[in-house]
Motif scaffolding. Sequence first.
Motif, PDB file in Angstrom:
ATOM      1  N   VAL A 127       0.817  -1.214   0.000  1.00 52.18           N
ATOM      2  CA  VAL A 127       0.000   0.000   0.000  1.00 52.18           C
ATOM      3  C   VAL A 127       0.850   1.263   0.000  1.00 52.18           C
ATOM      4  CG1 VAL A 127      -1.761   1.298   1.248  1.00 52.18           C
ATOM      5  CG2 VAL A 127      -1.897  -1.203   1.140  1.00 52.18           C
ATOM      6  N   VAL A 128       1.748   1.392   0.964  1.00 50.35           N
ATOM      7  CA  VAL A 128       2.506   2.643   1.108  1.00 50.35           C
ATOM      8  C   VAL A 128       3.481   2.862  -0.046  1.00 50.35           C
ATOM      9  CG1 VAL A 128       4.143   3.898   2.559  1.00 50.35           C
ATOM     10  CG2 VAL A 128       2.211   2.704   3.607  1.00 50.35           C
ATOM     11  N   PRO A 129       4.311   1.882  -0.437  1.00 50.68           N
ATOM     12  CA  PRO A 129       5.217   2.161  -1.559  1.00 50.68           C
ATOM     13  C   PRO A 129       4.484   2.467  -2.857  1.00 50.68           C
ATOM     14  CG  PRO A 129       5.309  -0.161  -0.939  1.00 50.68           C
ATOM     15  CD  PRO A 129       4.569   0.553   0.131  1.00 50.68           C
ATOM     16  N   LEU A 130       3.361   1.801  -3.113  1.00 47.30           N
ATOM     17  CA  LEU A 130       2.620   2.075  -4.339  1.00 47.30           C
ATOM     18  C   LEU A 130       1.932   3.432  -4.266  1.00 47.30           C
ATOM     19  CD1 LEU A 130       1.109  -1.439  -5.137  1.00 47.30           C
ATOM     20  CD2 LEU A 130       3.182  -0.386  -6.031  1.00 47.30           C
ATOM     21  N   ALA A 131       1.500   3.842  -3.078  1.00 48.88           N
ATOM     22  CA  ALA A 131       0.962   5.199  -2.923  1.00 48.88           C
ATOM     23  C   ALA A 131       2.039   6.235  -3.218  1.00 48.88           C
ATOM     24  CB  ALA A 131       0.411   5.381  -1.509  1.00 48.88           C
ATOM     25  N   LEU A 132       3.253   5.977  -2.753  1.00 45.95           N
ATOM     26  CA  LEU A 132       4.357   6.897  -3.029  1.00 45.95           C
ATOM     27  C   LEU A 132       4.690   6.944  -4.514  1.00 45.95           C
ATOM     28  CD1 LEU A 132       6.611   5.972   0.022  1.00 45.95           C
ATOM     29  CD2 LEU A 132       5.451   8.153  -0.332  1.00 45.95           C
ATOM     30  N   VAL A 133       4.617   5.796  -5.174  1.00 44.92           N
ATOM     31  CA  VAL A 133       4.855   5.760  -6.619  1.00 44.92           C
ATOM     32  C   VAL A 133       3.777   6.552  -7.348  1.00 44.92           C
ATOM     33  CG1 VAL A 133       4.931   4.262  -8.646  1.00 44.92           C
ATOM     34  CG2 VAL A 133       6.111   3.582  -6.561  1.00 44.92           C
ATOM     35  N   LEU A 134       2.518   6.391  -6.939  1.00 42.17           N
ATOM     36  CA  LEU A 134       1.437   7.153  -7.557  1.00 42.17           C
ATOM     37  C   LEU A 134       1.666   8.652  -7.432  1.00 42.17           C
ATOM     38  CD1 LEU A 134      -1.830   5.221  -6.589  1.00 42.17           C
ATOM     39  CD2 LEU A 134      -1.040   5.778  -8.894  1.00 42.17           C
ATOM     40  N   VAL A 135       2.062   9.084  -6.238  1.00 43.37           N
ATOM     41  CA  VAL A 135       2.323  10.507  -6.031  1.00 43.37           C
ATOM     42  C   VAL A 135       3.471  10.971  -6.924  1.00 43.37           C
ATOM     43  CG1 VAL A 135       3.227  12.173  -4.362  1.00 43.37           C
ATOM     44  CG2 VAL A 135       1.360  10.654  -3.727  1.00 43.37           C
ATOM     45  N   GLY A 136       4.496  10.136  -7.059  1.00 42.14           N
ATOM     46  CA  GLY A 136       5.607  10.488  -7.930  1.00 42.14           C
ATOM     47  C   GLY A 136       5.175  10.653  -9.377  1.00 42.14           C
ATOM     48  N   GLY A 137       4.159   9.889  -9.802  1.00 44.62           N
ATOM     49  CA  GLY A 137       3.656  10.012 -11.162  1.00 44.62           C
ATOM     50  C   GLY A 137       2.658  11.134 -11.346  1.00 44.62           C
ATOM     51  N   MET A 138       1.972  11.538 -10.275  1.00 44.06           N
ATOM     52  CA  MET A 138       0.928  12.559 -10.388  1.00 44.06           C
ATOM     53  C   MET A 138       1.456  13.978 -10.274  1.00 44.06           C
ATOM     54  SD  MET A 138      -2.394  10.937  -8.390  1.00 44.06           S
ATOM     55  CE  MET A 138      -1.616  10.952  -6.770  1.00 44.06           C
ATOM     56  N   PHE A 139       2.625  14.146  -9.650  1.00 41.45           N
ATOM     57  CA  PHE A 139       3.150  15.485  -9.408  1.00 41.45           C
ATOM     58  C   PHE A 139       4.577  15.588  -9.939  1.00 41.45           C
ATOM     59  CE2 PHE A 139      -0.061  14.695  -6.215  1.00 41.45           C
ATOM     60  CZ  PHE A 139      -0.741  15.907  -6.115  1.00 41.45           C
ATOM     61  N   PRO A 140       4.944  16.696 -10.571  1.00 43.34           N
ATOM     62  CA  PRO A 140       6.338  16.887 -10.983  1.00 43.34           C
ATOM     63  C   PRO A 140       7.249  17.023  -9.773  1.00 43.34           C
ATOM     64  CG  PRO A 140       5.067  18.894 -11.335  1.00 43.34           C
ATOM     65  CD  PRO A 140       4.073  17.831 -10.965  1.00 43.34           C
ATOM     66  N   TYR A 141       8.539  16.761  -9.973  1.00 41.14           N
ATOM     67  CA  TYR A 141       9.488  16.707  -8.859  1.00 41.14           C
ATOM     68  C   TYR A 141       9.473  17.975  -8.028  1.00 41.14           C
ATOM     69  CZ  TYR A 141      13.888  16.279  -6.296  1.00 41.14           C
ATOM     70  OH  TYR A 141      14.825  16.217  -5.306  1.00 41.14           O
ATOM     71  N   GLU A 142       9.410  19.144  -8.694  1.00 42.24           N
ATOM     72  CA  GLU A 142       9.486  20.403  -7.965  1.00 42.24           C
ATOM     73  C   GLU A 142       8.217  20.682  -7.155  1.00 42.24           C
ATOM     74  OE1 GLU A 142       8.159  21.188 -12.204  1.00 42.24           O
ATOM     75  OE2 GLU A 142       9.734  20.035 -11.190  1.00 42.24           O
ATOM     76  N   GLN A 143       7.157  19.873  -7.339  1.00 39.87           N
ATOM     77  CA  GLN A 143       5.920  20.056  -6.590  1.00 39.87           C
ATOM     78  C   GLN A 143       5.606  18.877  -5.664  1.00 39.87           C
ATOM     79  OE1 GLN A 143       2.702  20.874  -9.330  1.00 39.87           O
ATOM     80  NE2 GLN A 143       3.858  22.443 -10.423  1.00 39.87           N
ATOM     81  N   ARG A 144       6.522  17.951  -5.506  1.00 38.36           N
ATOM     82  CA  ARG A 144       6.221  16.739  -4.743  1.00 38.36           C
ATOM     83  C   ARG A 144       6.338  16.920  -3.233  1.00 38.36           C
ATOM     84  NH1 ARG A 144       9.715  12.739  -8.612  1.00 38.36           N
ATOM     85  NH2 ARG A 144       8.378  12.965 -10.439  1.00 38.36           N
ATOM     86  N   GLY A 145       6.945  18.000  -2.805  1.00 43.37           N
ATOM     87  CA  GLY A 145       7.114  18.181  -1.361  1.00 43.37           C
ATOM     88  C   GLY A 145       5.796  18.178  -0.621  1.00 43.37           C
ATOM     89  N   ARG A 146       4.804  18.920  -1.135  1.00 46.26           N
ATOM     90  CA  ARG A 146       3.512  18.992  -0.456  1.00 46.26           C
ATOM     91  C   ARG A 146       2.791  17.640  -0.431  1.00 46.26           C
ATOM     92  NH1 ARG A 146      -1.666  19.277  -1.905  1.00 46.26           N
ATOM     93  NH2 ARG A 146      -1.062  19.333  -4.099  1.00 46.26           N
ATOM     94  N   PRO A 147       2.583  16.959  -1.585  1.00 48.93           N
ATOM     95  CA  PRO A 147       1.884  15.662  -1.511  1.00 48.93           C
ATOM     96  C   PRO A 147       2.658  14.608  -0.724  1.00 48.93           C
ATOM     97  CG  PRO A 147       2.701  16.067  -3.735  1.00 48.93           C
ATOM     98  CD  PRO A 147       2.832  17.353  -2.987  1.00 48.93           C
ATOM     99  N   LEU A 148       3.983  14.604  -0.847  1.00 48.75           N
ATOM    100  CA  LEU A 148       4.755  13.672  -0.020  1.00 48.75           C
ATOM    101  C   LEU A 148       4.632  14.039   1.452  1.00 48.75           C
ATOM    102  CD1 LEU A 148       8.001  13.167  -2.152  1.00 48.75           C
ATOM    103  CD2 LEU A 148       6.239  11.467  -1.668  1.00 48.75           C
ATOM    104  N   GLY A 149       4.516  15.345   1.715  1.00 41.75           N
ATOM    105  CA  GLY A 149       4.285  15.777   3.083  1.00 41.75           C
ATOM    106  C   GLY A 149       2.960  15.245   3.616  1.00 41.75           C
ATOM    107  N   TRP A 150       1.932  15.192   2.765  1.00 42.49           N
ATOM    108  CA  TRP A 150       0.654  14.618   3.180  1.00 42.49           C
ATOM    109  C   TRP A 150       0.810  13.146   3.529  1.00 42.49           C
ATOM    110  CZ3 TRP A 150      -3.689  16.520   4.874  1.00 42.49           C
ATOM    111  CH2 TRP A 150      -4.079  17.819   4.507  1.00 42.49           C
ATOM    112  N   LEU A 151       1.499  12.394   2.669  1.00 40.41           N
ATOM    113  CA  LEU A 151       1.652  10.967   2.937  1.00 40.41           C
ATOM    114  C   LEU A 151       2.493  10.708   4.174  1.00 40.41           C
ATOM    115  CD1 LEU A 151       2.059   9.262  -0.571  1.00 40.41           C
ATOM    116  CD2 LEU A 151       0.018   9.512   0.830  1.00 40.41           C
ATOM    117  N   PHE A 152       3.601  11.409   4.297  1.00 42.34           N
ATOM    118  CA  PHE A 152       4.437  11.198   5.474  1.00 42.34           C
ATOM    119  C   PHE A 152       3.798  11.821   6.718  1.00 42.34           C
ATOM    120  CE2 PHE A 152       7.514   9.809   2.433  1.00 42.34           C
ATOM    121  CZ  PHE A 152       8.289   8.897   3.130  1.00 42.34           C
ATOM    122  N   GLY A 153       2.986  12.863   6.525  1.00 42.64           N
ATOM    123  CA  GLY A 153       2.201  13.355   7.643  1.00 42.64           C
ATOM    124  C   GLY A 153       1.191  12.318   8.109  1.00 42.64           C
ATOM    125  N   ALA A 154       0.614  11.580   7.143  1.00 37.51           N
ATOM    126  CA  ALA A 154      -0.301  10.491   7.498  1.00 37.51           C
ATOM    127  C   ALA A 154       0.441   9.374   8.221  1.00 37.51           C
ATOM    128  CB  ALA A 154      -0.976   9.951   6.238  1.00 37.51           C
TER     129      ALA A 154
END
Length: 419
Positions: A127-154
Amino acid sequence: MNGMLAGAAAEGQSGARTERERLLLVLALATFVIFFQAFMVAPIIPQLSAAFGVSPEAVGLIVPAYLIPYGIATLAYGLLADRLGIRSLIFASLAAFAVLTVLTATAHSVAALAAWRVLTGLGASGVVPLALVLVGGMFPYEQRGRPLGWLFGAMAGGMAFGSTFGAVLEPYVGWRGLFLLVGIVGAGVLLLLLPYRSFIDARPCQAAATLGDLFRGYRNLLGTPRGRRTYGYVLLNSVFQSGVFTWLGVYFERRYNLGPIGIGLALLGYGVPGFLFGPAIGRAADRLGRGRLLPIGLGLGALATAALILGLPLLAAAIAVTILSLGYDMTQPLFAGIVTSLGGKRPGQAMGLNVFFLFTGFGFGSLVFGEVLRLGFGPALGAFAAVEAAAALAAVALFRSEIPSGAVEKASTTRQDLQ
């Protein structure tokens, strides 16, 4: 006509962004539940010890029994995602998590409990690694801090609420009731994820990998200085965080004579900073650069652990636990952001390796700290704090290149102007 087409395109893009944000929230909820289940166990080690009539050290083995298989299995999930796609795997993994968590409640011995934990770790680890992969595909690198922050905040929120409410609820519903409740919630999250099947399918599926591709991929990921230092720090930092956290329930029981509810309240701060400020920390990493924040996060973890040696008043010790959590929230999400740029055409393999090191470190950290604990909490906390402090000092030089691309361009322009 052109205006109508442009308006339709803009509306379509807006709809896709809305769906993307909603999917991000569901993935964060799934991540929260996974980590809640993982971290609700350590604080109730004293209660499980009494229930099964064995020592806390024996019960403590159920923590790595879950975490180490979890870490190992992430390698397979990451590779299968590159080959088969994400949707079927993330749904199957979440379903396995729900079913196996419920079945854990049937255990009547520590050995049976450990066996169910092994199976749950194997099943839930997609679940978690595939969620991280999805986020990597949905957001460009320079914008990934916020969505990754949501996942790691979760993740951090799952740690906080799992460690707190696991201990607080156990006297009322029992440890079996805890596993039943979490399994039911996991099934509910699976239902929430179902409407996003087509959106997940739209994410690109990578080419099938041969065995040679597999080993070349790992060699490439670990063959550069950036890859080696990033994955190395993911492992080292997870050993440190899990080692200290796993035994905090026993620490507060022995040092402050706390019961289950008191332990839960003392641990409440662990995960709260990431839960509340994860996206903000991610934005700061995007703006200031990960290289500037990582040494601070590592140093905070070392400082908090050293403070626990001092025999602080209970409130101060609880604050130290919160600072320890802040150290995690300022490190592992930032490492994950770097990993998303290492994978190239195989992001699943890169993120699978990241979660492998993360959870394997979690498992071995609890084992190593448990062994050193034979010398007492002072030596164990001191040893872990010293290693983390050394890692913080080394990180200043090792990660100095992890700054925003705009800062690199600005520095280059400034050098050219001075020449």
